[in-house]
Scaffold this motif. Structure first.
Motif, PDB file in Angstrom:
ATOM      1  N   UNK A   1       0.819  -1.193   0.034  1.00  0.00           N
ATOM      2  CA  UNK A   1       0.198  -0.065  -0.127  1.00  0.00           C
ATOM      3  C   UNK A   1       0.921   1.357  -0.008  1.00  0.00           C
ATOM      4  N   UNK A   2       1.987   1.341   0.834  1.00  0.00           N
ATOM      5  CA  UNK A   2       2.749   2.451   0.925  1.00  0.00           C
ATOM      6  C   UNK A   2       3.480   2.662  -0.357  1.00  0.00           C
ATOM      7  N   UNK A   3       4.065   1.629  -1.038  1.00  0.00           N
ATOM      8  CA  UNK A   3       4.563   1.522  -2.286  1.00  0.00           C
ATOM      9  C   UNK A   3       3.810   2.179  -3.463  1.00  0.00           C
ATOM     10  N   UNK A   4       2.607   1.565  -3.247  1.00  0.00           N
ATOM     11  CA  UNK A   4       1.608   2.361  -4.300  1.00  0.00           C
ATOM     12  C   UNK A   4       1.338   4.010  -3.894  1.00  0.00           C
ATOM     13  N   UNK A   5       1.301   4.323  -2.684  1.00  0.00           N
ATOM     14  CA  UNK A   5       0.898   5.554  -2.241  1.00  0.00           C
ATOM     15  C   UNK A   5       2.258   6.658  -2.821  1.00  0.00           C
ATOM     16  N   UNK A   6       3.456   6.048  -2.434  1.00  0.00           N
ATOM     17  CA  UNK A   6       4.775   6.707  -2.859  1.00  0.00           C
ATOM     18  C   UNK A   6       4.712   6.968  -4.577  1.00  0.00           C
ATOM     19  N   UNK A   7       4.261   5.653  -5.184  1.00  0.00           N
ATOM     20  CA  UNK A   7       4.344   5.926  -6.589  1.00  0.00           C
ATOM     21  C   UNK A   7       3.467   7.060  -7.165  1.00  0.00           C
ATOM     22  N   UNK A   8       2.089   6.999  -6.561  1.00  0.00           N
ATOM     23  CA  UNK A   8       1.099   7.902  -6.813  1.00  0.00           C
ATOM     24  C   UNK A   8       1.665   9.401  -6.387  1.00  0.00           C
ATOM     25  N   UNK A   9       2.234   9.505  -5.314  1.00  0.00           N
ATOM     26  CA  UNK A   9       2.848  10.712  -5.091  1.00  0.00           C
ATOM     27  C   UNK A   9       3.828  11.338  -6.198  1.00  0.00           C
ATOM     28  N   UNK A  10       4.952  10.508  -6.382  1.00  0.00           N
ATOM     29  CA  UNK A  10       5.791  10.599  -7.401  1.00  0.00           C
ATOM     30  C   UNK A  10       5.225  11.409  -8.615  1.00  0.00           C
ATOM     31  N   UNK A  11       4.027  10.505  -9.057  1.00  0.00           N
ATOM     32  CA  UNK A  11       3.454  11.080 -10.251  1.00  0.00           C
ATOM     33  C   UNK A  11       3.000  12.393 -10.162  1.00  0.00           C
ATOM     34  N   UNK A  12       2.086  12.571  -9.001  1.00  0.00           N
ATOM     35  CA  UNK A  12       1.335  13.816  -8.620  1.00  0.00           C
ATOM     36  C   UNK A  12       2.424  14.929  -8.511  1.00  0.00           C
ATOM     37  N   UNK A  13       3.475  14.602  -7.673  1.00  0.00           N
ATOM     38  CA  UNK A  13       4.424  16.021  -7.848  1.00  0.00           C
ATOM     39  C   UNK A  13       5.094  16.119  -9.006  1.00  0.00           C
ATOM     40  N   UNK A  14       5.383  15.138 -10.039  1.00  0.00           N
ATOM     41  CA  UNK A  14       5.852  15.611 -11.198  1.00  0.00           C
ATOM     42  C   UNK A  14       5.043  16.503 -12.173  1.00  0.00           C
TER      43      UNK A  14
END
Length: 72
Positions: free
Chosen positions: A52-65
């Motif tokens: 779950x946390x890996x998915x959250x971080x990946x989503x955050x990376x996309x959103x930040x970019x």
């Protein structure tokens, strides 16, 4: 023409980046063997929590970019 950055948007982005750092810190703790229990003492499935946390971080990376591109 110079593009100016909205201070509120920049501050919101920095807060969001800090949330990402927290999620990565939690992932690191899980990698080191940390466990979590619910209030009733039931252990949290750490494999699921890690995913779950890996998915959250990946989503955050996309959103930040995406936000950084929009802010210029």
């Amino acid at each position: 023409m110079t593009k100016t950055t909205d201070p509120a948007a920049s501050a919101a982005l920095e807060r969001f980046k800090a949330q990402r750092v927290t999620a990565i810190y939690r992932l690191d703790l899980i990698a080191k063997g940390a466990t979590i229990s619910y209030e009733d003492g039931t252990p949290v499935d750490m494999v699921s929590e890690k995913k779950r946390l890996e998915d959250v971080v990946a989503d955050m990376d996309r959103r930040i970019a995406q936000i950084e591109r929009a802010l210029g």
